[in-house]
Design a protein around this motif. Structure first.
Motif, PDB file in Angstrom:
ATOM      1  N   GLU A  25      59.734 -22.277  34.562  1.00  0.00           N
ATOM      2  CA  GLU A  25      60.783 -22.678  35.498  1.00  0.00           C
ATOM      3  C   GLU A  25      60.818 -21.687  36.649  1.00  0.00           C
ATOM      4  OE1 GLU A  25      65.460 -22.539  35.158  1.00  0.00           O
ATOM      5  OE2 GLU A  25      64.629 -24.173  33.945  1.00  0.00           O
ATOM      6  N   THR A  26      60.636 -22.182  37.868  1.00  0.00           N
ATOM      7  CA  THR A  26      60.638 -21.310  39.046  1.00  0.00           C
ATOM      8  C   THR A  26      61.797 -21.677  39.963  1.00  0.00           C
ATOM      9  OG1 THR A  26      59.117 -22.766  40.231  1.00  0.00           O
ATOM     10  CG2 THR A  26      58.139 -20.957  38.988  1.00  0.00           C
ATOM     11  N   HIS A  27      62.319 -20.658  40.632  1.00  0.00           N
ATOM     12  CA  HIS A  27      63.396 -20.826  41.609  1.00  0.00           C
ATOM     13  C   HIS A  27      62.957 -20.114  42.883  1.00  0.00           C
ATOM     14  CE1 HIS A  27      66.140 -22.301  38.500  1.00  0.00           C
ATOM     15  NE2 HIS A  27      65.578 -21.382  37.725  1.00  0.00           N
ATOM     16  N   VAL A  28      63.256 -20.715  44.012  1.00  0.00           N
ATOM     17  CA  VAL A  28      62.815 -20.175  45.302  1.00  0.00           C
ATOM     18  C   VAL A  28      64.023 -19.811  46.154  1.00  0.00           C
ATOM     19  CG1 VAL A  28      61.567 -20.698  47.440  1.00  0.00           C
ATOM     20  CG2 VAL A  28      60.676 -21.516  45.248  1.00  0.00           C
ATOM     21  N   LEU A  29      63.969 -18.626  46.758  1.00  0.00           N
ATOM     22  CA  LEU A  29      64.943 -18.188  47.759  1.00  0.00           C
ATOM     23  C   LEU A  29      64.189 -18.177  49.079  1.00  0.00           C
ATOM     24  CD1 LEU A  29      67.760 -17.005  48.412  1.00  0.00           C
ATOM     25  CD2 LEU A  29      66.780 -14.739  47.967  1.00  0.00           C
ATOM     26  N   ALA A  30      64.580 -19.054  50.012  1.00  0.00           N
ATOM     27  CA  ALA A  30      63.787 -19.263  51.227  1.00  0.00           C
ATOM     28  C   ALA A  30      64.630 -19.233  52.487  1.00  0.00           C
ATOM     29  CB  ALA A  30      63.064 -20.605  51.145  1.00  0.00           C
ATOM     30  N   ASN A  31      63.956 -18.951  53.596  1.00  0.00           N
ATOM     31  CA  ASN A  31      64.580 -19.048  54.913  1.00  0.00           C
ATOM     32  C   ASN A  31      64.775 -20.517  55.265  1.00  0.00           C
ATOM     33  OD1 ASN A  31      64.582 -16.264  55.408  1.00  0.00           O
ATOM     34  ND2 ASN A  31      62.441 -16.353  56.008  1.00  0.00           N
ATOM     35  N   VAL A  49      68.640 -19.268  52.354  1.00  0.00           N
ATOM     36  CA  VAL A  49      69.395 -18.137  52.891  1.00  0.00           C
ATOM     37  C   VAL A  49      69.958 -18.574  54.236  1.00  0.00           C
ATOM     38  CG1 VAL A  49      69.194 -15.765  53.726  1.00  0.00           C
ATOM     39  CG2 VAL A  49      67.831 -16.520  51.789  1.00  0.00           C
ATOM     40  N   ARG A  50      71.197 -18.254  54.495  1.00  0.00           N
ATOM     41  CA  ARG A  50      71.762 -18.649  55.789  1.00  0.00           C
ATOM     42  C   ARG A  50      71.051 -17.918  56.923  1.00  0.00           C
ATOM     43  NH1 ARG A  50      75.442 -14.894  53.848  1.00  0.00           N
ATOM     44  NH2 ARG A  50      76.070 -13.371  55.410  1.00  0.00           N
ATOM     45  N   SER A  51      70.993 -18.539  58.055  1.00  0.00           N
ATOM     46  CA  SER A  51      70.294 -17.960  59.205  1.00  0.00           C
ATOM     47  C   SER A  51      70.955 -16.656  59.642  1.00  0.00           C
ATOM     48  CB  SER A  51      70.307 -18.938  60.380  1.00  0.00           C
ATOM     49  OG  SER A  51      69.523 -20.044  60.079  1.00  0.00           O
ATOM     50  N   ARG A  56      69.065  -8.066  60.253  1.00  0.00           N
ATOM     51  CA  ARG A  56      70.130  -8.306  59.270  1.00  0.00           C
ATOM     52  C   ARG A  56      69.548  -8.790  57.942  1.00  0.00           C
ATOM     53  NH1 ARG A  56      75.674 -11.492  60.084  1.00  0.00           N
ATOM     54  NH2 ARG A  56      76.609 -10.688  58.195  1.00  0.00           N
ATOM     55  N   ARG A  57      68.533  -9.668  58.014  1.00  0.00           N
ATOM     56  CA  ARG A  57      67.867 -10.114  56.784  1.00  0.00           C
ATOM     57  C   ARG A  57      67.271  -8.931  56.044  1.00  0.00           C
ATOM     58  NH1 ARG A  57      65.111 -14.661  59.514  1.00  0.00           N
ATOM     59  NH2 ARG A  57      63.330 -13.262  59.541  1.00  0.00           N
TER      60      ARG A  57
END
Length: 135
Positions: A25-31, A49-51, A56-57
């Motif tokens: 099981e994979t989860h992605v945190l993306a722009n 992720v919010r812009s 700041r990122r």
């Protein structure tokens, strides 16, 4: 890392698909600009992720990754782009797409990217639990 269509992007998509096919099981945190490209990757979830500005990122990266890992209850994190900043409580693996700068003497590196790769990657890599060399 380059975006969709690049060689490193293709390797990341292949990694995600392979893990998914193996039952991981994979989860992605993306722009926001790339999140939709992960929807067909086989990931169980894609969190956007919010812009925000690049600086700041960078400054908020550790907190974002920590919150993401806790929310998804992940067992290991794979980091795709430097700086490889991960919470200390979770095993971290990073992808390195170009290893040539790690072998070059510092005085022979003539580009800012090369100096960064040579100096900073060495500092980050020793803190990781594993490295995927995709060069």
């Amino acid at each position: 890392m380059s975006g969709p269509g690049s060689g490193s992007w293709s390797r990341l998509e292949g990694l995600l698909l392979g893990l998914s096919e193996a039952g991981v099981e994979t989860h992605v945190l993306a722009n926001p600009s790339t999140a939709q490209d992960f929807n067909r990757s086989g990931a169980a979830s894609v969190t956007t992720v919010r812009s925000r500005s690049r600086i700041r990122r960078l400054l908020e990266r550790r907190q974002l990754v920590d919150e993401f890992c806790r929310a998804k209850k992940v067992d290991v994190i794979q980091l795709e782009a430097p700086p490889f900043i991960a919470p200390e409580w979770i095993p971290a693996i990073a992808s390195l797409h170009d290893l040539r700068y790690l072998e070059m003497p510092l005085f022979s590196v003539r580009q800012a990217e090369g100096v960064y790769q040579r100096v900073m990657l060495r500092r980050h890599v020793v803190r990781l639990d594993g490295v995927l060399a995709l060069s």
